[in-house]
Design a protein around this motif. Structure first.
Motif, PDB file in Angstrom:
ATOM      1  N   HIS A 141       0.865  -1.189   0.000  1.00  0.00           N
ATOM      2  CA  HIS A 141       0.000   0.000   0.000  1.00  0.00           C
ATOM      3  C   HIS A 141       0.901   1.239   0.000  1.00  0.00           C
ATOM      4  CE1 HIS A 141       0.869   1.018   4.195  1.00  0.00           C
ATOM      5  NE2 HIS A 141       0.805  -0.276   4.432  1.00  0.00           N
ATOM      6  N   ASP A 142       0.336   2.368  -0.383  1.00  0.00           N
ATOM      7  CA  ASP A 142       1.085   3.628  -0.398  1.00  0.00           C
ATOM      8  C   ASP A 142       0.605   4.575   0.694  1.00  0.00           C
ATOM      9  OD1 ASP A 142       2.602   2.873  -2.619  1.00  0.00           O
ATOM     10  OD2 ASP A 142       1.042   3.550  -4.002  1.00  0.00           O
ATOM     11  N   THR A 143      -0.023   4.040   1.705  1.00  0.00           N
ATOM     12  CA  THR A 143      -0.618   4.840   2.768  1.00  0.00           C
ATOM     13  C   THR A 143       0.420   5.257   3.792  1.00  0.00           C
ATOM     14  OG1 THR A 143      -2.705   3.684   2.496  1.00  0.00           O
ATOM     15  CG2 THR A 143      -2.357   4.793   4.591  1.00  0.00           C
ATOM     16  N   PRO A 144       0.480   6.540   4.147  1.00  0.00           N
ATOM     17  CA  PRO A 144       1.368   6.944   5.238  1.00  0.00           C
ATOM     18  C   PRO A 144       1.010   6.192   6.521  1.00  0.00           C
ATOM     19  CG  PRO A 144       0.612   8.866   4.031  1.00  0.00           C
ATOM     20  CD  PRO A 144      -0.192   7.687   3.525  1.00  0.00           C
ATOM     21  N   ILE A 145       2.040   5.767   7.245  1.00  0.00           N
ATOM     22  CA  ILE A 145       1.860   4.980   8.462  1.00  0.00           C
ATOM     23  C   ILE A 145       3.041   5.240   9.378  1.00  0.00           C
ATOM     24  CG2 ILE A 145       2.952   2.959   7.428  1.00  0.00           C
ATOM     25  CD1 ILE A 145       0.930   1.197   8.948  1.00  0.00           C
ATOM     26  N   THR A 194       0.599   0.384  18.533  1.00  0.00           N
ATOM     27  CA  THR A 194      -0.404   1.115  17.766  1.00  0.00           C
ATOM     28  C   THR A 194       0.272   1.858  16.631  1.00  0.00           C
ATOM     29  OG1 THR A 194      -1.847   1.361  19.675  1.00  0.00           O
ATOM     30  CG2 THR A 194      -2.185   2.910  17.858  1.00  0.00           C
ATOM     31  N   LEU A 195      -0.252   1.637  15.432  1.00  0.00           N
ATOM     32  CA  LEU A 195       0.230   2.309  14.240  1.00  0.00           C
ATOM     33  C   LEU A 195      -0.853   3.248  13.749  1.00  0.00           C
ATOM     34  CD1 LEU A 195       1.700  -0.809  12.396  1.00  0.00           C
ATOM     35  CD2 LEU A 195       2.905   0.789  13.905  1.00  0.00           C
ATOM     36  N   GLU A 196      -0.498   4.502  13.560  1.00  0.00           N
ATOM     37  CA  GLU A 196      -1.436   5.442  12.970  1.00  0.00           C
ATOM     38  C   GLU A 196      -1.332   5.316  11.455  1.00  0.00           C
ATOM     39  OE1 GLU A 196      -2.477  10.140  12.385  1.00  0.00           O
ATOM     40  OE2 GLU A 196      -0.773   9.624  13.647  1.00  0.00           O
ATOM     41  N   VAL A 197      -2.465   5.189  10.796  1.00  0.00           N
ATOM     42  CA  VAL A 197      -2.501   5.049   9.343  1.00  0.00           C
ATOM     43  C   VAL A 197      -3.401   6.137   8.759  1.00  0.00           C
ATOM     44  CG1 VAL A 197      -2.106   2.557   9.492  1.00  0.00           C
ATOM     45  CG2 VAL A 197      -4.432   3.411   9.333  1.00  0.00           C
ATOM     46  N   ALA A 198      -3.090   6.562   7.540  1.00  0.00           N
ATOM     47  CA  ALA A 198      -3.898   7.592   6.888  1.00  0.00           C
ATOM     48  C   ALA A 198      -5.149   7.001   6.252  1.00  0.00           C
ATOM     49  CB  ALA A 198      -3.073   8.327   5.839  1.00  0.00           C
ATOM     50  N   ASP A 199      -5.096   5.715   5.853  1.00  0.00           N
ATOM     51  CA  ASP A 199      -6.239   5.066   5.204  1.00  0.00           C
ATOM     52  C   ASP A 199      -6.295   3.621   5.694  1.00  0.00           C
ATOM     53  OD1 ASP A 199      -8.046   3.742   3.550  1.00  0.00           O
ATOM     54  OD2 ASP A 199      -7.412   4.823   1.745  1.00  0.00           O
ATOM     55  N   VAL A 220      -4.678  -0.154   4.193  1.00  0.00           N
ATOM     56  CA  VAL A 220      -3.718  -0.981   4.937  1.00  0.00           C
ATOM     57  C   VAL A 220      -4.283  -2.384   5.145  1.00  0.00           C
ATOM     58  CG1 VAL A 220      -2.419  -1.225   7.086  1.00  0.00           C
ATOM     59  CG2 VAL A 220      -2.635   1.026   6.011  1.00  0.00           C
ATOM     60  N   ILE A 221      -5.568  -2.490   5.462  1.00  0.00           N
ATOM     61  CA  ILE A 221      -6.193  -3.811   5.610  1.00  0.00           C
ATOM     62  C   ILE A 221      -6.103  -4.584   4.302  1.00  0.00           C
ATOM     63  CG2 ILE A 221      -8.377  -5.024   5.983  1.00  0.00           C
ATOM     64  CD1 ILE A 221      -9.093  -2.738   7.972  1.00  0.00           C
ATOM     65  N   ASP A 222      -6.384  -3.923   3.197  1.00  0.00           N
ATOM     66  CA  ASP A 222      -6.246  -4.581   1.893  1.00  0.00           C
ATOM     67  C   ASP A 222      -4.812  -5.054   1.675  1.00  0.00           C
ATOM     68  OD1 ASP A 222      -8.922  -4.099   1.407  1.00  0.00           O
ATOM     69  OD2 ASP A 222      -8.557  -2.383   0.064  1.00  0.00           O
ATOM     70  N   VAL A 241      -8.625  -1.054  14.123  1.00  0.00           N
ATOM     71  CA  VAL A 241      -8.677  -2.496  13.929  1.00  0.00           C
ATOM     72  C   VAL A 241      -7.510  -3.099  14.685  1.00  0.00           C
ATOM     73  CG1 VAL A 241      -9.784  -2.371  11.658  1.00  0.00           C
ATOM     74  CG2 VAL A 241      -7.302  -2.572  11.809  1.00  0.00           C
ATOM     75  N   PHE A 242      -7.644  -4.356  15.030  1.00  0.00           N
ATOM     76  CA  PHE A 242      -6.554  -5.095  15.661  1.00  0.00           C
ATOM     77  C   PHE A 242      -6.146  -6.234  14.745  1.00  0.00           C
ATOM     78  CE2 PHE A 242      -8.382  -2.875  19.206  1.00  0.00           C
ATOM     79  CZ  PHE A 242      -7.282  -2.549  19.979  1.00  0.00           C
ATOM     80  N   VAL A 243      -4.851  -6.414  14.606  1.00  0.00           N
ATOM     81  CA  VAL A 243      -4.291  -7.503  13.824  1.00  0.00           C
ATOM     82  C   VAL A 243      -3.829  -8.560  14.819  1.00  0.00           C
ATOM     83  CG1 VAL A 243      -2.496  -8.178  12.183  1.00  0.00           C
ATOM     84  CG2 VAL A 243      -3.563  -5.912  12.003  1.00  0.00           C
ATOM     85  N   SER A 244      -4.311  -9.769  14.651  1.00  0.00           N
ATOM     86  CA  SER A 244      -4.032 -10.863  15.582  1.00  0.00           C
ATOM     87  C   SER A 244      -2.533 -11.025  15.849  1.00  0.00           C
ATOM     88  CB  SER A 244      -4.578 -12.172  15.014  1.00  0.00           C
ATOM     89  OG  SER A 244      -4.145 -13.256  15.798  1.00  0.00           O
TER      90      SER A 244
END
Length: 160
Positions: free
Chosen positions: A3-7, A83-88, A92-94, A117-120
């Motif tokens: 993905h190209d989302t800022p994180i 915790t990660l802050e994401v712009a979209d 990121v889930i995709d 969201v939480f990632v296992s």
């Protein structure tokens, strides 16, 4: 990267039996307390800043039986999540799903001012990741942006 989302890393959460017992360690390291809140009589979280951008959260159970008491019983005090802050968050889930690396979203919650969201932790890192997308109105009735965000603004504002 898929993905190209800022994180960026927003904070690390440490599960503790008692904030009162754990806080002196953070203060001795030079942390500054930013906030102290209780979530629906379920748990207490206290937020600290270390330096100009690093943040640590202490999480203490209030309920006698909860996800946090279960965690502490199984693992003892220590790292609970990153915790990660994401712009979209959806992008990121995709990306997680496309990576096919045992990265499974186990919980999603929509709030007025953020989505999370939480990632296992059942992934190769063994880490529970919390992904948060802060909405534009997140700062309303909260600390100033310099206190809330790494570099004083939402990730999409400072990295876009």
């Amino acid at each position: 990267m898929t993905h190209d989302t800022p994180i960026r890393v927003d904070h690390v959460g440490l599960a503790v039996e008692s904030v009162a017992d754990a806080e002196p360690v953070l203060l001795a390291l030079g942390c500054e307390k930013l906030s102290d809140e209780t979530v629906e009589d379920r748990f207490r979280w206290v937020y600290y800043r270390l330096g100009d951008a690093s943040r640590i959260e202490l999480i203490e159970p209030i309920e006698e039986e909860s996800f946090l008491t279960d965690f502490l019983e199984s693992n003892g005090p220590g790292l609970h999540h990153v915790t990660l802050e994401v712009a979209d968050i959806d992008a990121v889930i995709d990306g997680l799903e496309a990576a096919d690396a045992d990265l499974r979203v186990v919980d999603r919650a929509e709030f007025d001012t953020w989505t999370e969201v939480f990632v296992s932790p059942r992934n190769p890192t063994g880490t529970l990741f919390q992904l948060m997308e802060y909405h534009e109105d997140y700062t309303e009735n909260r600390l100033p942006p310099e206190e809330l965000f790494v570099n004083g603004g939402r990730v999409e504002e400072v990295q876009a």
